[in-house]
Scaffold this active site. Structure first.
Site, PDB file in Angstrom:
ATOM      1  CG  ASP A   1      -8.997   5.262  14.869  1.00  0.00           C
ATOM      2  OD1 ASP A   1      -9.466   5.831  14.747  1.00  0.00           O
ATOM      3  OD2 ASP A   1      -8.725   4.761  15.312  1.00  0.00           O
TER       4      ASP A   1
ATOM      5  CG  HIS B   1      -3.835   0.993   4.292  1.00  0.00           C
ATOM      6  ND1 HIS B   1      -3.468   0.427   3.736  1.00  0.00           N
ATOM      7  CD2 HIS B   1      -5.274   1.527   4.001  1.00  0.00           C
ATOM      8  CE1 HIS B   1      -3.680   0.690   2.017  1.00  0.00           C
ATOM      9  NE2 HIS B   1      -4.712   1.365   2.937  1.00  0.00           N
TER      10      HIS B   1
ATOM     11  CB  CYS C   1      -1.057   0.206   0.918  1.00  0.00           C
ATOM     12  SG  CYS C   1      -0.106  -0.052   2.660  1.00  0.00           S
TER      13      CYS C   1
END
Length: 126
Positions: A122, A90, A51
């Site tokens: 978050d 992430h 990612c």
């Protein structure tokens, strides 16, 4: 605007897959997040990336096209019970469009995520 962003993300998703082989196989560590090295690996080299690699490559491309982009860290909440603490592991992008800012990330679990990432929570600045 939003339609162009969706088209760019769809093209990215069709051509650059999620791949974390370097991390799993513990090779080429630490993984470089420099723009030229990401381009060499994933564009010229035909490889995918995890990612951070995928979304940073997308970030650099969007900035080159004139988009305002802010990388942000997020917690993955997908398949996790509510309240179960998760690390900021992430990378997502906050893309500023004329209409409104949207969150954008290359596919996570096969989903294109623009303007709504139900599996993330978050979010904070990277």
């Amino acid at each position: 605007g939003l339609i162009l962003l969706r088209d760019i993300m769809a093209a990215h998703s069709r051509t650059i897959p999620f791949e974390n082989l370097d991390i799993v196989l513990k090779r080429n560590l630490p993984v470089s997040l420099e723009s030229m090295e990401l381009e060499a690996k994933m564009v010229a080299g035909g490889r995918g990336g995890y990612c951070f690699e995928n979304n940073l490559l997308l970030c650099f491309a969007l900035r080159a096209l004139g988009f305002g982009v802010t990388p942000m860290l997020a917690r993955v909440r997908w398949n996790k019970p509510p309240g179960d603490p998760q690390p900021l592991g992430h990378l997502v992008l906050l893309v500023t469009l004329p209409q409104w800012p949207v969150s954008a990330a290359t596919p996570f679990s096969g989903q294109l995520s623009v303007a709504g990432t139900p599996y993330l929570a978050d979010v904070g600045f990277a």
